[in-house]
Design an enzyme around this catalytic site. Structure first.
Site, short mmCIF file in Angstrom:
data_model
loop_
_atom_site.label_atom_id
_atom_site.label_comp_id
_atom_site.label_asym_id
_atom_site.label_seq_id
_atom_site.Cartn_x
_atom_site.Cartn_y
_atom_site.Cartn_z
N ASN A 60 0.71 -1.20 0.08
CA ASN A 60 -0.09 -0.13 -0.10
C ASN A 60 0.94 1.34 0.09
O ASN A 60 0.80 2.29 -0.76
CB ASN A 60 -1.21 -0.03 1.04
N GLY A 93 2.71 -5.60 7.31
CA GLY A 93 1.63 -6.32 6.46
C GLY A 93 0.56 -6.94 7.23
O GLY A 93 0.22 -6.13 8.42
N GLU A 150 4.46 -4.78 12.06
CA GLU A 150 3.65 -3.42 12.01
C GLU A 150 2.61 -4.07 11.36
O GLU A 150 2.29 -4.20 10.10
CB GLU A 150 4.17 -2.42 11.17
N CYS A 157 -2.93 1.75 6.46
CA CYS A 157 -2.98 0.94 7.61
C CYS A 157 -3.57 1.70 8.75
O CYS A 157 -4.46 1.33 9.69
CB CYS A 157 -1.71 0.43 8.10
N GLU A 199 -10.66 -5.17 8.49
CA GLU A 199 -10.07 -3.92 8.47
C GLU A 199 -10.80 -3.50 6.97
O GLU A 199 -10.47 -4.32 5.95
CB GLU A 199 -8.76 -4.14 8.26
#
Ligand code: NAD
Length: 457
Positions: A115, A189, A211, A245, A335
């Site tokens: 992303n 990820g 993360e 994220c 998410e």
């Protein structure tokens, strides 16, 4: 391309030579990275345009400019961070002096997502280099143009015995690489893959930074400046078309200001992207058809009050606001990771806190409020990685703030000093002088307990 085992062996021997340890080496490598990024800046922005249709301004500020800031911040502070730190010593072992030495960990493996495919791999690299490590980078194969430019930049800047790139499908190449023992693994990820990384690191007991993602709530309190809140929420949600994220995943809004907030958010969408968002050059696209199909399946899980238009042929989903969304629906469990924004009313802070607790601890939390008390209530009572008051996303850009998750949203932290520390071993050493040897600790212990107790109070 050299085999993974050749690259690994070359890095192990380069690290063991001690070449990466000096301040001068680290500083030179960071400077080299910066000049190489500058040299390839246009190609990097083009790659991000090709992979994600990111406007050059968005691509520069979130994927390149941020790295310049991080390198500059690191260069300014590195000498200080590296300095051994003197700490006090227990009286029992007088006369002693204690120091914490900052040691590189060794070989690091950095794994990136698609992303922010450039920044999220190079940002941890800055920390790895600053701390005196070697690194192998694994970019996401889902952003192929960026993967290619990362290879080019790294090859141009560094000897592969110091920093190298490996490419390929993650589920094949990562298990292959992780047969080798790394001294630190830094993964950005998804939660399921993060779990696999931990499992693969376990046999070697390699420390891992994860993360990860999750559902980041955005609270809009009744006294908030609604117009500003709407603008900053839409900006944060539409940045990279919601594929961030730390994007505000859903809104919890005080019921008394819900309709006003929705109207202002609709106005912000039009102001930013025009009447037909699909024509705007400033609005990115969804990474691939698989993600597009997943996202569009959420559109039936509420009432669409803005947006809702989609075009699979160019992976376009309009910024969409949903109401009447149930916490039992998939959209409130997954998410979202796209430009769809559920808006859910609450009427007391405690009720909002209970709603947030239906999901694991979020990576970020945003509070729009003019009340210090409300801010404090959410900061004290909700566990979350980090966040903003009266803003979205921007905490990520401050190198003085540690960035990372808690619980399912991740472990470990980075940016600035935190990156340096994450890639550093803290070696504690106590040195005792020989001119005196307090006998209390030596047997025979008879009649010494009283003195020992005095010394250890
Ligand atoms: P992902 O977990 O699918 O992939 C990340 C990396 O892992 C890629 O390099 C991929 O090649 C590799 N990989 C994939 N499957 C693998 C497997 N089976 N074994 C080993 N490696 C494998 O994540 P993604 O789809 O690229 O990124 C989206 C996710 O990342 C979202 O959940 C998002 O929240 C999260 N994310 C977190 C942050 C953060 O800073 N916390 C930043 C960006 C994205």
């Amino acid at each position: 391309m050299a085999s993974i085992s050749d690259v690994y062996a070359a890095q192990r021997s380069f690290f063991d030579s001690g070449a990466t340890r000096s301040y001068a080496f680290r500083k030179a490598q960071l400077k080299k990275l910066k000049t190489t990024l500058k040299k390839h800046e246009t190609a990097i922005l083009e790659a991000l345009q090709a992979d994600l249709a990111k406007h050059p301004l968005e691509a520069f500020s979130s994927e390149v400019g941020l790295l310049f800031d991080e390198i500059d911040h690191t260069l300014t502070n590195l000498r200080e961070w590296m300095r051994p730190q003197a700490v006090s010593s227990p009286l029992m072992h007088y006369p002693s002096a204690s120091k914490i030495y900052r040691e590189p960990k060794g070989l690091t493996l950095l794994i990136g997502p698609w992303n922010y495919p450039f920044q999220l791999l190079i940002n941890p690299l800055i920390g790895a280099i600053a701390a005196g490590n070697c690194a192998i980078l694994k970019p996401s194969e889902l952003a192929p143009q960026t993967e290619a430019i990362i290879q080019k930049v790294i090859k141009d800047a560094f000897d592969p015995a110091f920093v190298a790139v490996v490419t390929g499908e993650g589920h094949i190449v990562i298990p292959e690489i992780m047969q080798f023992r790394f001294d630190h693994i830094f993964f950005t990820g998804s939660i399921p893959v993060g779990r696999k990384i931990l499992e693969m690191a376990a046999p070697h007991l390699t420390p891992v930074t994860l993360e990860l993602g999750g559902k980041s709530p955005c609270i809009v309190d009744k006294g908030a400046d609604i117009k500003t809140a709407a603008k900053r929420i839409i900006w944060g949600k539409c940045w990279n078309a919601g594929q961030t994220c730390i994007a505000p995943d859903y809104i919890l809004v005080h019921e008394s200001v819900m309709s006003n907030l929705i109207e202002e958010m609709k106005a912000a969408i039009t102001r930013f992207f025009g009447e037909d968002v699909s024509l705007s050059k400033d609005y990115p696209r969804i990474i691939n058809e698989k993600r597009f199909d997943q996202l569009t399946s959420y559109l039936q899980q509420g009432t669409i009050v803005a947006g809702g238009q989609t075009d699979r042929s160019n992976k376009y989903i309009a910024p969409t606001i949903l109401t009447n969304v149930s916490f039992d629906a998939a959209i409130m469990k997954d998410e979202i990771f796209g430009p769809i924004l559920p808006v859910i009313p609450y009427n007391a802070a405690e009720e909002a806190i209970k709603m947030i607790a239906k999901n694991p601890y979020p990576l970020s939390l945003y509070i729009f409020s003019n009340s210090r008390r409300t801010e404090k209530t959410f900061i004290d009572k909700v566990a979350f990685g980090g966040g903003c008051i009266n803003n979205t996303l921007v905490h990520f850009t401050n190198a003085d703030l540690p960035f990372g998750g808690i619980g399912y949203s991740g472990m470990g932290r980075y940016h600035g000093r935190s990156s340096f520390d994450e890639f550093t071993h803290f070696k504690g050493v106590m040195k005792t002088a020989t001119w005196l040897d307090v006998p209390v600790k030596y047997p025979p212990f008879k009649n010494k307990l009283k003195l020992a107790k005095l010394l250890m109070r």
